[in-house]
Design a protein around this motif. Structure first.
Motif, PDB file in Angstrom:
ATOM      1  N   VAL A 146       7.435   3.812  11.983  1.00 39.26           N
ATOM      2  CA  VAL A 146       6.111   4.009  12.569  1.00 39.26           C
ATOM      3  C   VAL A 146       6.177   4.954  13.759  1.00 39.26           C
ATOM      4  CG1 VAL A 146       4.263   2.852  13.849  1.00 39.26           C
ATOM      5  CG2 VAL A 146       5.147   1.835  11.750  1.00 39.26           C
ATOM      6  N   LEU A 147       7.208   4.816  14.575  1.00 35.83           N
ATOM      7  CA  LEU A 147       7.373   5.724  15.718  1.00 35.83           C
ATOM      8  C   LEU A 147       7.520   7.163  15.254  1.00 35.83           C
ATOM      9  CD1 LEU A 147       9.783   3.653  17.993  1.00 35.83           C
ATOM     10  CD2 LEU A 147       7.430   4.323  18.533  1.00 35.83           C
ATOM     11  N   HIS A 148       8.137   7.335  14.094  1.00 31.22           N
ATOM     12  CA  HIS A 148       8.302   8.681  13.543  1.00 31.22           C
ATOM     13  C   HIS A 148       6.976   9.244  13.035  1.00 31.22           C
ATOM     14  CE1 HIS A 148      10.213  12.058  11.512  1.00 31.22           C
ATOM     15  NE2 HIS A 148       9.584  11.722  10.397  1.00 31.22           N
ATOM     16  N   TYR A 198      -3.966   4.037   8.224  1.00 28.61           N
ATOM     17  CA  TYR A 198      -3.951   2.896   9.144  1.00 28.61           C
ATOM     18  C   TYR A 198      -3.463   3.315  10.523  1.00 28.61           C
ATOM     19  CZ  TYR A 198      -4.646  -0.446   5.315  1.00 28.61           C
ATOM     20  OH  TYR A 198      -5.148  -1.160   4.269  1.00 28.61           O
ATOM     21  N   LEU A 199      -2.427   4.136  10.548  1.00 26.72           N
ATOM     22  CA  LEU A 199      -1.868   4.564  11.829  1.00 26.72           C
ATOM     23  C   LEU A 199      -2.837   5.473  12.578  1.00 26.72           C
ATOM     24  CD1 LEU A 199       1.846   5.237  10.808  1.00 26.72           C
ATOM     25  CD2 LEU A 199       0.876   3.216  11.900  1.00 26.72           C
ATOM     26  N   VAL A 200      -3.605   6.272  11.842  1.00 26.71           N
ATOM     27  CA  VAL A 200      -4.637   7.092  12.477  1.00 26.71           C
ATOM     28  C   VAL A 200      -5.733   6.193  13.039  1.00 26.71           C
ATOM     29  CG1 VAL A 200      -6.460   8.794  12.057  1.00 26.71           C
ATOM     30  CG2 VAL A 200      -4.180   9.131  11.085  1.00 26.71           C
ATOM     31  N   TRP A 201      -6.087   5.149  12.303  1.00 26.82           N
ATOM     32  CA  TRP A 201      -7.132   4.211  12.709  1.00 26.82           C
ATOM     33  C   TRP A 201      -6.731   3.420  13.964  1.00 26.82           C
ATOM     34  CZ3 TRP A 201      -7.128  -1.235  12.768  1.00 26.82           C
ATOM     35  CH2 TRP A 201      -8.392  -1.846  12.882  1.00 26.82           C
ATOM     36  N   ALA A 202      -5.454   3.110  14.075  1.00 29.21           N
ATOM     37  CA  ALA A 202      -4.984   2.187  15.111  1.00 29.21           C
ATOM     38  C   ALA A 202      -4.862   2.842  16.481  1.00 29.21           C
ATOM     39  CB  ALA A 202      -3.641   1.593  14.714  1.00 29.21           C
ATOM     40  N   ASP A 203      -5.364   2.137  17.504  1.00 28.73           N
ATOM     41  CA  ASP A 203      -5.126   2.529  18.890  1.00 28.73           C
ATOM     42  C   ASP A 203      -3.856   1.874  19.426  1.00 28.73           C
ATOM     43  OD1 ASP A 203      -7.616   4.023  19.244  1.00 28.73           O
ATOM     44  OD2 ASP A 203      -8.591   2.066  19.127  1.00 28.73           O
ATOM     45  N   GLY A 204      -3.481   0.761  18.838  1.00 23.81           N
ATOM     46  CA  GLY A 204      -2.274   0.049  19.237  1.00 23.81           C
ATOM     47  C   GLY A 204      -1.704  -0.702  18.045  1.00 23.81           C
ATOM     48  N   ILE A 215       0.835  -1.199   0.000  1.00 33.04           N
ATOM     49  CA  ILE A 215       0.000   0.000   0.000  1.00 33.04           C
ATOM     50  C   ILE A 215       0.869   1.249   0.000  1.00 33.04           C
ATOM     51  CG2 ILE A 215      -1.938  -1.121   1.144  1.00 33.04           C
ATOM     52  CD1 ILE A 215      -1.016   0.035   3.759  1.00 33.04           C
ATOM     53  N   ASP A 216       0.297   2.369  -0.458  1.00 35.79           N
ATOM     54  CA  ASP A 216       1.082   3.592  -0.556  1.00 35.79           C
ATOM     55  C   ASP A 216       1.151   4.310   0.793  1.00 35.79           C
ATOM     56  OD1 ASP A 216      -1.321   5.029  -0.185  1.00 35.79           O
ATOM     57  OD2 ASP A 216      -1.659   5.158  -2.340  1.00 35.79           O
ATOM     58  N   SER A 217       1.963   5.355   0.840  1.00 30.00           N
ATOM     59  CA  SER A 217       2.250   6.036   2.099  1.00 30.00           C
ATOM     60  C   SER A 217       1.010   6.696   2.707  1.00 30.00           C
ATOM     61  CB  SER A 217       3.348   7.085   1.904  1.00 30.00           C
ATOM     62  OG  SER A 217       2.967   8.033   0.920  1.00 30.00           O
ATOM     63  N   SER A 218       0.137   7.244   1.873  1.00 28.97           N
ATOM     64  CA  SER A 218      -1.054   7.906   2.404  1.00 28.97           C
ATOM     65  C   SER A 218      -1.980   6.899   3.075  1.00 28.97           C
ATOM     66  CB  SER A 218      -1.799   8.641   1.291  1.00 28.97           C
ATOM     67  OG  SER A 218      -2.242   7.733   0.290  1.00 28.97           O
ATOM     68  N   GLU A 219      -2.102   5.706   2.485  1.00 27.82           N
ATOM     69  CA  GLU A 219      -2.933   4.666   3.077  1.00 27.82           C
ATOM     70  C   GLU A 219      -2.313   4.164   4.381  1.00 27.82           C
ATOM     71  OE1 GLU A 219      -6.506   2.430   2.946  1.00 27.82           O
ATOM     72  OE2 GLU A 219      -5.748   4.175   1.884  1.00 27.82           O
ATOM     73  N   ARG A 220      -1.002   4.097   4.441  1.00 22.10           N
ATOM     74  CA  ARG A 220      -0.334   3.695   5.673  1.00 22.10           C
ATOM     75  C   ARG A 220      -0.623   4.686   6.796  1.00 22.10           C
ATOM     76  NH1 ARG A 220       5.690   1.870   3.452  1.00 22.10           N
ATOM     77  NH2 ARG A 220       4.964   0.072   2.218  1.00 22.10           N
ATOM     78  N   GLU A 221      -0.616   5.966   6.461  1.00 26.04           N
ATOM     79  CA  GLU A 221      -0.929   6.977   7.471  1.00 26.04           C
ATOM     80  C   GLU A 221      -2.359   6.827   7.960  1.00 26.04           C
ATOM     81  OE1 GLU A 221      -0.032  10.821   5.951  1.00 26.04           O
ATOM     82  OE2 GLU A 221       2.120  10.425   5.739  1.00 26.04           O
TER      83      GLU A 221
END
Length: 216
Positions: A108-110, A79-85, A71-77
């Motif tokens: 991911v930490l960045h 996912y990270l917004v969606w995720a609580d953990g 998946i591309d970078s925007s979709e990865r972001e």
């Protein structure tokens, strides 16, 4: 993703990341069903839900097994917004998967919020005779970054998987509580500043009125 964006307050979203073949899907299925299934499509993305009790509270956990590499970078972001953990998985019998996992974790930490809990899981610890990554290496990496850490065997032990993910769910709950307290403190502080400013404005107006009255 939209079907999970408007979730209840007792719902928790987790994503599982790692190299293909390290057992991400096996860990998810173990946690959800207590069963082990060895064959999975490496690029198939799934979202599954699991109702569990943590510290006496009923919680619904939504787990997204991602095809991160596809998946591309925007979709990865997103996912990270969606995720609580976040669950990071490597195989203890595959050194390259560990190095990839470390690199991915730092990325991911960045990108993600510092308050998003992350657990690093070393899978396949039933194959100790083939171990390429020492237990101390995973523990040290997590200690330096304030992450949770566990070694499990999705193939042989439901308990180890359940304990690792329950620890993450518990940390997510604690993080949510801390965030709510910070928001409340900020709101209270803003409210107090507003009151002080209103009182200051009121006092200034009274002084101005008195001054005008005394000059009449």
């Amino acid at each position: 993703m939209d079907e999970f964006l408007h979730r209840g307050t007792k719902d928790i979203n987790l994503i599982i990341l790692g190299s293909p073949g390290v057992g991400k899907s096996a860990i998810m299925v173990r946690y959800l069903t207590k069963r082990f299934i060895g064959d999975y499509h490496p690029l198939l993305e799934t979202v599954s839900s699991h109702s569990t009790v943590v510290d006496g509270r009923q919680i619904t956990v939504h787990i997204r097994d991602t095809a991160w590499q596809g998946i591309d970078s925007s979709e990865r972001e997103n996912y990270l917004v969606w995720a609580d953990g976040i669950v990071m998985v490597y195989s203890i019998i595959d050194r390259e998967s560990f190095e990839t996992c470390k690199e991915l974790t730092d990325k991911v930490l960045h990108l993600c919020d510092d308050s998003t809990p992350i657990t690093l899981i070393g899978n396949k610890n039933d194959m100790l005779h083939m171990r390429q990554v020492k237990l101390e290496e995973g523990a040290a990496f997590c200690r330096n970054r304030n992450l949770l850490f566990a070694e499990v065997s999705a193939g042989e032990s439901y308990e180890s998987v359940e304990q690792a993910l329950t620890s993450l769910v518990r940390e997510v709950r604690h993080a949510c509580k801390r965030n709510k307290e910070k928001i409340k403190e900020k709101t209270d502080s803003t409210h107090k500043i507003g009151i002080r400013q209103s009182l200051r404005n009121f006092t200034e107006r009274r002084l101005q009125l008195r001054h005008r009255t005394s000059t009449l």
